[in-house]
Design a protein around this motif. Structure first.
Motif, short mmCIF file in Angstrom:
data_model
loop_
_atom_site.label_atom_id
_atom_site.label_comp_id
_atom_site.label_asym_id
_atom_site.label_seq_id
_atom_site.Cartn_x
_atom_site.Cartn_y
_atom_site.Cartn_z
N HIS A 16 69.58 -99.82 63.53
CA HIS A 16 70.87 -99.89 62.84
C HIS A 16 70.66 -99.82 61.33
N LEU A 17 69.69 -100.58 60.82
CA LEU A 17 69.38 -100.54 59.39
C LEU A 17 68.94 -99.14 58.95
N LEU A 19 69.69 -96.26 60.28
CA LEU A 19 70.85 -95.36 60.27
C LEU A 19 71.71 -95.60 59.04
N LEU A 20 71.86 -96.84 58.66
CA LEU A 20 72.63 -97.16 57.45
C LEU A 20 71.93 -96.63 56.20
N GLU A 21 70.62 -96.76 56.15
CA GLU A 21 69.87 -96.25 55.01
C GLU A 21 69.97 -94.73 54.92
N ILE A 22 69.93 -94.07 56.06
CA ILE A 22 69.98 -92.61 56.10
C ILE A 22 71.35 -92.10 55.70
N GLY A 23 72.39 -92.77 56.18
CA GLY A 23 73.75 -92.34 55.89
C GLY A 23 74.28 -91.28 56.84
N ALA A 24 73.56 -91.02 57.92
CA ALA A 24 74.02 -90.05 58.93
C ALA A 24 75.13 -90.68 59.77
N PRO A 25 76.05 -89.87 60.30
CA PRO A 25 77.10 -90.44 61.15
C PRO A 25 76.52 -90.97 62.46
N PHE A 26 77.01 -92.11 62.89
CA PHE A 26 76.58 -92.67 64.17
C PHE A 26 77.69 -93.53 64.76
N ARG A 27 77.58 -93.72 66.05
CA ARG A 27 78.53 -94.54 66.81
C ARG A 27 77.78 -95.72 67.39
N LEU A 28 78.39 -96.89 67.35
CA LEU A 28 77.78 -98.10 67.91
C LEU A 28 78.43 -98.46 69.24
N VAL A 29 77.59 -98.82 70.20
CA VAL A 29 78.07 -99.34 71.47
C VAL A 29 77.41 -100.70 71.67
N ARG A 30 78.22 -101.74 71.61
CA ARG A 30 77.67 -103.09 71.73
C ARG A 30 77.54 -103.50 73.20
N LEU A 31 76.38 -104.05 73.51
CA LEU A 31 76.13 -104.57 74.86
C LEU A 31 76.23 -106.09 74.82
N ASP A 32 77.01 -106.65 75.71
CA ASP A 32 77.21 -108.09 75.78
C ASP A 32 76.12 -108.70 76.66
N PHE A 33 75.15 -109.35 76.04
CA PHE A 33 74.06 -109.95 76.81
C PHE A 33 74.55 -111.10 77.68
N GLU A 34 75.59 -111.80 77.23
CA GLU A 34 76.13 -112.91 78.02
C GLU A 34 76.65 -112.41 79.36
N ARG A 194 69.25 -105.56 49.84
CA ARG A 194 69.61 -104.17 50.07
C ARG A 194 71.03 -104.06 50.62
N PRO A 195 71.79 -103.05 50.20
CA PRO A 195 73.14 -102.87 50.72
C PRO A 195 73.20 -102.70 52.24
N SER A 196 72.18 -102.08 52.82
CA SER A 196 72.18 -101.88 54.27
C SER A 196 72.15 -103.22 55.01
N TRP A 197 71.49 -104.22 54.44
CA TRP A 197 71.42 -105.55 55.06
C TRP A 197 72.80 -106.20 55.06
N ALA A 198 73.49 -106.14 53.94
CA ALA A 198 74.83 -106.71 53.86
C ALA A 198 75.78 -106.00 54.82
N THR A 207 75.50 -114.31 60.70
CA THR A 207 75.66 -115.27 59.61
C THR A 207 74.31 -115.87 59.18
N GLU A 208 73.48 -116.30 60.11
CA GLU A 208 72.22 -116.97 59.77
C GLU A 208 71.27 -116.05 59.01
N TRP A 209 70.62 -116.61 58.00
CA TRP A 209 69.54 -115.94 57.27
C TRP A 209 70.05 -114.72 56.52
N ARG A 210 71.26 -114.77 56.06
CA ARG A 210 71.82 -113.62 55.33
C ARG A 210 71.11 -113.40 54.01
N ALA A 211 70.84 -114.49 53.30
CA ALA A 211 70.18 -114.37 52.00
C ALA A 211 69.46 -115.68 51.70
#
Length: 211
Positions: A16-17, A19-34, A194-198, A207-211
């Motif tokens: 994910h990071l 892809l954000l650094e590259i700036g290419a278009p992408f789609r996210l599909v979230r998987l619910d581990f629960e 880095r902006p990609s992290w934010a 939320t945890e360990w953001r900065a």
């Protein structure tokens, strides 16, 4: 257009990071581990291991986070996630990617998933052994950064720093998080600026360990 199958805070973070650094278009599909969606029949057709990440590239699914990082770096040389072919730093880049993927990835997996080793909770001796292996892997990274940082390849950021950042975050609730090593603390602060992290935190709802 890429499609990334992910779960917040998991091994999909580095992809994910990237892809954000590259700036290419992408789609996210979230998987619910629960809900154990990673083991659903449709997803297993994409990734028979039932893990994340999976990245669909030109209609074909690929997995293994370190491999996906290398693929993206090679497909998008303009993003400078890897030193150019023939560069003196290219071997170092390969070395550190494989180091993190082999020295830390599997051991973290064993730490967080005792069931992989056949028990609901680790016996104290095994837990101590895993802790020592993880800390033993971070110590030479700290020494390397102290001697030749600020990034793993020296003065220039690269994609391997994203891989390290993911693993650093995983240490946040361990007996000795990486921020207790001086050079790793400086490195973590640098990477978390880095902006990609934010952006990743915003999108994944972390939320945890953001900065």
């Amino acid at each position: 257009m890429y499609t990334l199958y992910y779960s917040p805070g998991s091994a999909s973070m580095v992809v994910h990071l990237a892809l954000l650094e590259i700036g290419a278009p992408f789609r996210l599909v979230r998987l619910d581990f629960e809900r154990d969606e990673q083991h659903g029949a449709e997803y297993l057709k994409l990734n028979p291991r039932g893990q994340v990440p999976t990245l669909v590239i030109d209609g074909r699914p690929y997995f293994e986070s370190a491999a996906l990082l290398m693929i993206l770096a090679e497909r998008h040389p303009e993003a400078r996630l890897a030193p150019p072919d023939g560069s003196a730093l290219r071997p170092d880049w390969y070395q550190w990617i494989v180091f993190f993927a082999s020295a830390l990835g599997p051991v973290y997996r064993q730490w967080f998933y005792p069931s992989d080793l056949g028990s609901e909770a680790h016996p104290p001796a095994l837990r101590e052994a895993l802790r020592e292996k993880i800390e033993g892997a971070w110590s030479p990274v700290d020494a390397h950064l102290a001697a030749g940082g600020p990034y793993l390849l020296g003065a220039e950021f690269s994609g391997v720093d994203l891989l390290a950042l993911m693993y650093m975050r995983w240490s946040r609730n361990m007996p000795r998080p990486v921020t207790e090593w001086p050079a790793l603390r400086r490195y973590a602060d640098l990477m978390r600026s880095r902006p990609s992290w934010a952006k990743l935190y915003e999108v994944e709802g972390l939320t945890e360990w953001r900065a």
